[in-house]
Design an enzyme around this catalytic site. Structure first.
Site, PDB file in Angstrom:
ATOM      1  N   PRO A  89      -1.723  -1.705   3.413  1.00  0.00           N
ATOM      2  CA  PRO A  89      -1.807  -3.027   2.518  1.00  0.00           C
ATOM      3  C   PRO A  89      -2.478  -2.552   1.321  1.00  0.00           C
ATOM      4  O   PRO A  89      -2.511  -3.461   0.497  1.00  0.00           O
ATOM      5  CB  PRO A  89      -1.904  -3.976   3.604  1.00  0.00           C
ATOM      6  N   GLU A 116      -7.103  -1.026  13.201  1.00  0.00           N
ATOM      7  CA  GLU A 116      -7.892  -1.296  11.874  1.00  0.00           C
ATOM      8  C   GLU A 116      -7.747  -0.450  10.828  1.00  0.00           C
ATOM      9  O   GLU A 116      -8.460  -0.268   9.857  1.00  0.00           O
ATOM     10  CB  GLU A 116      -9.341  -1.635  12.182  1.00  0.00           C
ATOM     11  N   ARG A 154      19.214   5.573  -0.043  1.00  0.00           N
ATOM     12  CA  ARG A 154      20.193   5.178  -0.661  1.00  0.00           C
ATOM     13  C   ARG A 154      20.585   5.694  -2.014  1.00  0.00           C
ATOM     14  O   ARG A 154      21.533   5.517  -2.685  1.00  0.00           O
ATOM     15  CB  ARG A 154      20.449   3.525  -0.622  1.00  0.00           C
ATOM     16  N   ASP A 169      28.290   2.050 -10.875  1.00  0.00           N
ATOM     17  CA  ASP A 169      28.710   2.638 -12.069  1.00  0.00           C
ATOM     18  C   ASP A 169      29.168   1.397 -12.837  1.00  0.00           C
ATOM     19  O   ASP A 169      29.025   1.088 -13.873  1.00  0.00           O
ATOM     20  CB  ASP A 169      29.676   3.815 -12.159  1.00  0.00           C
TER      21      ASP A 169
HETATM   22  N1  ADE Z   1       0.435  -1.425   7.059  1.00  0.00           N
HETATM   23  C1  ADE Z   1       0.116  -2.788   7.459  1.00  0.00           C
HETATM   24  N2  ADE Z   1       0.574  -3.672   6.507  1.00  0.00           N
HETATM   25  C2  ADE Z   1       1.247  -2.668   5.598  1.00  0.00           C
HETATM   26  C3  ADE Z   1       1.876  -3.200   4.282  1.00  0.00           C
HETATM   27  N3  ADE Z   1       2.125  -4.465   4.039  1.00  0.00           N
HETATM   28  N4  ADE Z   1       2.505  -2.149   3.747  1.00  0.00           N
HETATM   29  C4  ADE Z   1       2.382  -0.843   4.323  1.00  0.00           C
HETATM   30  N5  ADE Z   1       1.745  -0.526   5.299  1.00  0.00           N
HETATM   31  C5  ADE Z   1       1.196  -1.594   5.898  1.00  0.00           C
END
Ligand code: ADE
Length: 251
Positions: A89, A116, A154, A169
Site C-alpha cells: 500500500p 505487517e 490483456r 481499434d
Molecule cells: N498489500 C496490502 N494492501 C495492498 C494494496 N492496497 N496494494 C498492494 N499491495 C497491498
C-alpha cells in the site's frame, strides 16, 4: 511474457490461473506464471519465514533471508532479467499508463507480502518498484498481484480474442472515456428497452451515440479523467492508454 510470483500462499493463485482468459493465454504460451514459496528458502531450523518485530508491536514481519534467497535463485534460473515489483500500500498507485509500461517488459517478478510487511532490508537490498493497487489495506499482496497480472496480460498481443482487439481499434474513445452502455437480447426486459439507435443498423449513428454516451458518462462519473493532463505522451499518442481527441482535450 513471464511472471514469477514470490509468495507465502501460492495456492491462492491456482484458481485464478486455471480460469478463462489467463488459462488460455498460458496454454497458448503467451503467458508463463511461475509460483515460488518463500518457505522453501528459509534457513531457519523451524522453517519460520516471519518473526516478531524488533522494538515490539503487534503482528509478524517477514524475514529478509528467505525473500532475498528466493529472489536470487529465481533470477539465477531465469533467461533474462525482469523488473522486480513489490506489492504494497506504500507504493505508486497502479494506473493504466503504469500497466502499459509493465506490459512492455519481457518478465516481471512480483513480491507478495503478508502480516505487517517485510523486513525493511528487503527493499534496501532488492530495490523493487513499489506498487499499490489503491488506497486501502489488503491482507497481503497476493490479490494485488493478481490484479496487476490481470491488467497487464490483456495488453499482450493475442491474449484477447480478435473480436475484442478489433473492437478496441474501432472504438478508440473507450480508453479515453468510460465505456458506453452495452445491450444484448432481449430487446425489452421488465419495461426497459434497448435504445432504438442500436437496432437501426445505421452504423455511423451508432458510433456517434456510443461516443456521446461515453463522453456523458465520463463527465458525470469521472470528470477527473477529462481534466487530467495528457501525461506520458512522449512515446506516441497511445502509450498512456487514453485517447485524446482534439475537440475533447481541454489542455
Ligand atoms: N498489500 C496490502 N494492501 C495492498 C494494496 N492496497 N496494494 C498492494 N499491495 C497491498
Amino acid at each position: 511474457m513471464r511472471f514469477d510470483v514470490l509468495t507465502l500462499f501460492p495456492g491462492m493463485f491456482r484458481g485464478y490461473l486455471g480460469e478463462s482468459l489467463l488459462q488460455k493465454a498460458i496454454e497458448a504460451k503467451l503467458v508463463d506464471v511461475r509460483l515460488h514459496d518463500y518457505r522453501q528458502w528459509t534457513d531457519d531450523k523451524h522453517h519460520r519465514v516471519d518473526d516478531r518485530p524488533f522494538g515490539g508491536g503487534p503482528g509478524m514481519v517477514i524475514k529478509v533471508q528467505p525473500v532475498v534467497d528466493c529472489f536470487e535463485q529465481v533470477e539465477r534460473e531465469a533467461d533474462e532479467p525482469g523488473e522486480l515489483i513489490l506489492l504494497t500500500p506504500q507504493g505508486r498507485t497502479l494506473d493504466q499508463p503504469l500497466v502499459e509500461r509493465l506490459a512492455r517488459q519481457p518478465r516481471l517478478t512480483l513480491l507478495c507480502g503478508r502480516y505487517e510487511g517485510f523486513d525493511e532490508r528487503v527493499t534496501e537490498i532488492l530495490r523493487p518498484t513499489e506498487i499499490s493497487i489503491g488506497d486501502y489495506i489488503l491482507n497481503g499482496g497476493e490479490v494485488a498481484a493478481m490484479v496487476l497480472i490481470d491488467a497487464v496480460i490483456r495488453l499482450i498481443p493475442g491474449v484477447l480474442g480478435d473480436e475484442q482487439s478489433s473492437r478496441d481499434d474501432s472504438f478508440s474513445t473507450e480508453s479515453r472515456w468510460l465505456e458506453f452502455p452495452q445491450y444484448t437480447r432481449p430487446r425489452e426486459y421488465r419495461g426497459h428497452e434497448v435504445p432504438d439507435v442500436l437496432l437501426s443498423g445505421d452504423h455511423p449513428a451508432i458510433a456517434r451515440w456510443r461516443e456521446e454516451q461515453s463522453r456523458q458518462r465520463t463527465q458525470q462519473r469521472r470528470a477527473d479523467l477529462l481534466s487530467r493532463p495528457a501525461e506520458n505522451q512522449q512515446d506516441g499518442p497511445s502509450t498512456d492508454g487514453l485517447h485524446h481527441p482534439q475537440k475533447n482535450n481541454p489542455s
